[in-house]
Each structure stands twice: as C-alpha cells, then as structure tokens.
Design a protein around this motif. Sequence first.
Motif, PDB file in Angstrom:
ATOM      1  N   SER A  23       0.857  -1.181   0.000  1.00  0.00           N
ATOM      2  CA  SER A  23       0.000   0.000   0.000  1.00  0.00           C
ATOM      3  C   SER A  23       0.896   1.234   0.000  1.00  0.00           C
ATOM      4  N   GLU A  24       0.308   2.394  -0.128  1.00  0.00           N
ATOM      5  CA  GLU A  24       1.090   3.625  -0.220  1.00  0.00           C
ATOM      6  C   GLU A  24       1.781   3.927   1.100  1.00  0.00           C
ATOM      7  N   ALA A  25       3.043   4.285   1.034  1.00  0.00           N
ATOM      8  CA  ALA A  25       3.815   4.587   2.236  1.00  0.00           C
ATOM      9  C   ALA A  25       3.343   5.890   2.864  1.00  0.00           C
ATOM     10  N   GLY A  26       3.353   5.911   4.201  1.00  0.00           N
ATOM     11  CA  GLY A  26       2.977   7.108   4.944  1.00  0.00           C
ATOM     12  C   GLY A  26       4.083   7.519   5.888  1.00  0.00           C
ATOM     13  N   GLU A  27       3.745   8.309   6.900  1.00  0.00           N
ATOM     14  CA  GLU A  27       4.755   8.764   7.859  1.00  0.00           C
ATOM     15  C   GLU A  27       5.373   7.589   8.589  1.00  0.00           C
ATOM     16  N   HIS A  28       4.556   6.626   8.965  1.00  0.00           N
ATOM     17  CA  HIS A  28       5.019   5.415   9.643  1.00  0.00           C
ATOM     18  C   HIS A  28       4.524   4.196   8.868  1.00  0.00           C
ATOM     19  N   GLY A  29       5.055   3.048   9.232  1.00  0.00           N
ATOM     20  CA  GLY A  29       4.625   1.815   8.581  1.00  0.00           C
ATOM     21  C   GLY A  29       5.623   1.263   7.583  1.00  0.00           C
ATOM     22  N   GLY A  30       6.699   1.996   7.328  1.00  0.00           N
ATOM     23  CA  GLY A  30       7.727   1.504   6.425  1.00  0.00           C
ATOM     24  C   GLY A  30       7.488   1.874   4.980  1.00  0.00           C
ATOM     25  N   ASN A  31       8.468   1.558   4.143  1.00  0.00           N
ATOM     26  CA  ASN A  31       8.419   1.951   2.738  1.00  0.00           C
ATOM     27  C   ASN A  31       7.505   1.082   1.878  1.00  0.00           C
ATOM     28  N   SER A  85      12.197  -2.966   4.452  1.00  0.00           N
ATOM     29  CA  SER A  85      10.789  -2.582   4.345  1.00  0.00           C
ATOM     30  C   SER A  85       9.849  -3.776   4.179  1.00  0.00           C
ATOM     31  N   GLY A  86      10.256  -4.940   4.683  1.00  0.00           N
ATOM     32  CA  GLY A  86       9.362  -6.092   4.656  1.00  0.00           C
ATOM     33  C   GLY A  86       9.365  -6.874   3.361  1.00  0.00           C
ATOM     34  N   VAL A  87      10.405  -6.709   2.548  1.00  0.00           N
ATOM     35  CA  VAL A  87      10.491  -7.446   1.288  1.00  0.00           C
ATOM     36  C   VAL A  87      11.568  -8.525   1.370  1.00  0.00           C
ATOM     37  N   HIS A  96       7.438 -20.879  14.579  1.00  0.00           N
ATOM     38  CA  HIS A  96       6.966 -19.616  15.138  1.00  0.00           C
ATOM     39  C   HIS A  96       7.684 -18.447  14.468  1.00  0.00           C
ATOM     40  N   VAL A  97       7.475 -18.303  13.172  1.00  0.00           N
ATOM     41  CA  VAL A  97       8.167 -17.293  12.376  1.00  0.00           C
ATOM     42  C   VAL A  97       7.172 -16.214  11.958  1.00  0.00           C
ATOM     43  N   LYS A  98       7.526 -14.948  12.210  1.00  0.00           N
ATOM     44  CA  LYS A  98       6.619 -13.844  11.919  1.00  0.00           C
ATOM     45  C   LYS A  98       7.363 -12.708  11.218  1.00  0.00           C
ATOM     46  N   LEU A  99       6.636 -11.936  10.446  1.00  0.00           N
ATOM     47  CA  LEU A  99       7.198 -10.786   9.745  1.00  0.00           C
ATOM     48  C   LEU A  99       6.889  -9.501  10.503  1.00  0.00           C
ATOM     49  N   TYR A 100       7.887  -8.644  10.591  1.00  0.00           N
ATOM     50  CA  TYR A 100       7.658  -7.256  11.012  1.00  0.00           C
ATOM     51  C   TYR A 100       7.586  -6.448   9.723  1.00  0.00           C
ATOM     52  N   PRO A 101       6.390  -6.199   9.207  1.00  0.00           N
ATOM     53  CA  PRO A 101       6.242  -5.626   7.865  1.00  0.00           C
ATOM     54  C   PRO A 101       6.949  -4.290   7.659  1.00  0.00           C
ATOM     55  N   GLY A 102       6.877  -3.404   8.640  1.00  0.00           N
ATOM     56  CA  GLY A 102       7.491  -2.088   8.468  1.00  0.00           C
ATOM     57  C   GLY A 102       8.993  -2.122   8.497  1.00  0.00           C
ATOM     58  N   SER A 140      12.756   0.589   8.041  1.00  0.00           N
ATOM     59  CA  SER A 140      12.252   1.885   7.567  1.00  0.00           C
ATOM     60  C   SER A 140      11.119   2.402   8.449  1.00  0.00           C
ATOM     61  N   ASP A 141      10.358   1.499   9.063  1.00  0.00           N
ATOM     62  CA  ASP A 141       9.336   1.914  10.022  1.00  0.00           C
ATOM     63  C   ASP A 141       9.991   2.322  11.338  1.00  0.00           C
ATOM     64  N   TRP A 142      10.945   1.526  11.806  1.00  0.00           N
ATOM     65  CA  TRP A 142      11.610   1.789  13.084  1.00  0.00           C
ATOM     66  C   TRP A 142      12.225   3.189  13.115  1.00  0.00           C
ATOM     67  N   ILE A 143      12.935   3.567  12.062  1.00  0.00           N
ATOM     68  CA  ILE A 143      13.627   4.860  12.078  1.00  0.00           C
ATOM     69  C   ILE A 143      12.689   6.024  11.789  1.00  0.00           C
ATOM     70  N   SER A 144      11.418   5.751  11.490  1.00  0.00           N
ATOM     71  CA  SER A 144      10.466   6.847  11.287  1.00  0.00           C
ATOM     72  C   SER A 144      10.036   7.464  12.616  1.00  0.00           C
TER      73      SER A 144
END
Length: 283
Positions: A59-67, A238-240, A256-262, A265-269
């Motif tokens: 989806s379109e990138a915003g202030e947070h949430g990653g690229n 950025s979750g790719v 027990h494997v999970k993705l941090y989608p952001g 790029s989300d963390w440093i926002s």
Amino acid sequence: MTYIMKVEELIHKLTANLEDIVLVDARFQLGDPTAGRKAYEESHVPGAVYFDLERDLSSEAGEHGGNHPLPDITTLADKLGKNGIDQDTTVVVYDKGNDMFAPRFWWLLHYLGHQDVYVLDGGFEAWVQAGQPVTADIPVKKQKIFIPNVRPDQVVDIAFVRGIKDNKQAVLIDSRSEDRYLGKTEPLYQKAGHIPGAKNYFWMDVLDENGNWKNRQSLEKQFAKLDKNKEIIVSCGSGVSATPNIMALKMAGFKHVKLYPGSYSDWISYEEHNIETKDETDE
C-alpha cells in the motif's frame, strides 16, 4: 515442507495439465519501479500474470509503517480473483532469478491463508536457460473469487518490536546485508544501522554457491544457532527481503516465524528510537 519448485517439476505439471495452475511474474527493480512490468510486457512465461511490488503487493507509504506497507487485503484478494486465483489454485511465482520479490508474493498468499503457492527456483532466467518458450501475449484469465483467511499470527507490529529486547521468548532477525546491518553503508535511508537487539542473517545466504535455493539440511545448519521454541521475528528494510528468510526458516522446521512488515524503515520513522551499529548476531 518445501515452498520451492524446480523448472523441471513445473514443466511436468504444465504438460500433465492435471492441476489448476496460475503462474505469477513478480519481477521488479527497486531503483527502477517500471522495469519489472516492462520486462514482463516484453517477454514472460506463457500464461503468466503480473503482480507489481508497489502497485499490487504494497500500500502507499505514509509517515510510519515503512516503505512497503502491506496492501489492503480486500483489494489484493480482488486482484487475485481477477487473475484467476482462488484458494484451490496452485500458484507458482517467479522473479528474474532468485530475488526477493517472488517471496514477497509467496508470503502475502501465505498470510491470506493460501496453502499451495511456490517460488520457482532460478526464476525467469532458469526457465529460459531450460530452453522453454516465452511470449509477449498478455493472458486473460477466467475470473474467480479469492476469499482471504488472514493469519494474524504471521505478523507483529511496532509495539511488539519495541519490547523485543526484554522478551526472552523472541528473537529479531535483520535480513539486510552485513554492511547495512552494521551501518557501514545505507543506500536507501537517512539513518544507518539496525534495530537494537537484531541479529543479522543476510537473506541471500538462503542460496547455495550456484545461486539456487538450499535444501532443508543446509538451511537447518544455517539457522542452527536459533532456538526453534522461540518466536523468530524477521525484518529487513521494508518487509520485502525478509520474506526469503521466512520461507527458509519455515522449510528448516521453524514453526513460530513472523514478519515485522514495516521493518527498519518503520523503526527509524520514530525519532525517539535508538539504532545500533555493533554486531549482535552471536550474543
């Protein structure tokens, strides 16, 4: 369990025509967002449909949430259906070679509850090298209805990641190259380094010396230092590029494997977040 399909196996399945199979072309270039679609329009595996990382798989990138935030689920499900994909369709997705974009598509279908999706080992290049035909014809698929069965246990959010250093039951992985992880170089973002506590497992290490996907035994050896009883949280920029590592961990028997989608790029926002540049992989 493997999520990889060899060209020879795909050829057999297509020749036998015993399964409902849709091929997906996911080629993309981060430095040239139009290159993947142009390559598809010039030549692709016959019958393949195209999904674009930024138009379809994000989806379109915003202030947070990653690229590359996760796409809207309803919109993605509609696109899948229009391209002939439902829950009973065998899906085989390919990159130019063994890149990160086909695994992103694989992960999204996995997240939506699809159980029968594979990444083509070697991608489009392996198909061509095997002497198989290509075409510029754009297929028209019989539309179906894809009903998502979202698996929320496959992702974590920023709140979870903030507490991960104090969570002894979870491990955070950074899938970027060692130089980016250590902050020696950073081609995409204004801050260099990694999320505190993250351990570095470069995503390209899931490939062998010939550039093909490693087998389960080799992947188990690669991730031997990780505890299969803990939650493994996988991140990248950025979750790719995190998604090839997720595939590899699951093939190696991690449950027990999970993705941090952001991801980074989300963390440093968030200005208040610290970053690290030391190697924490063996700690």
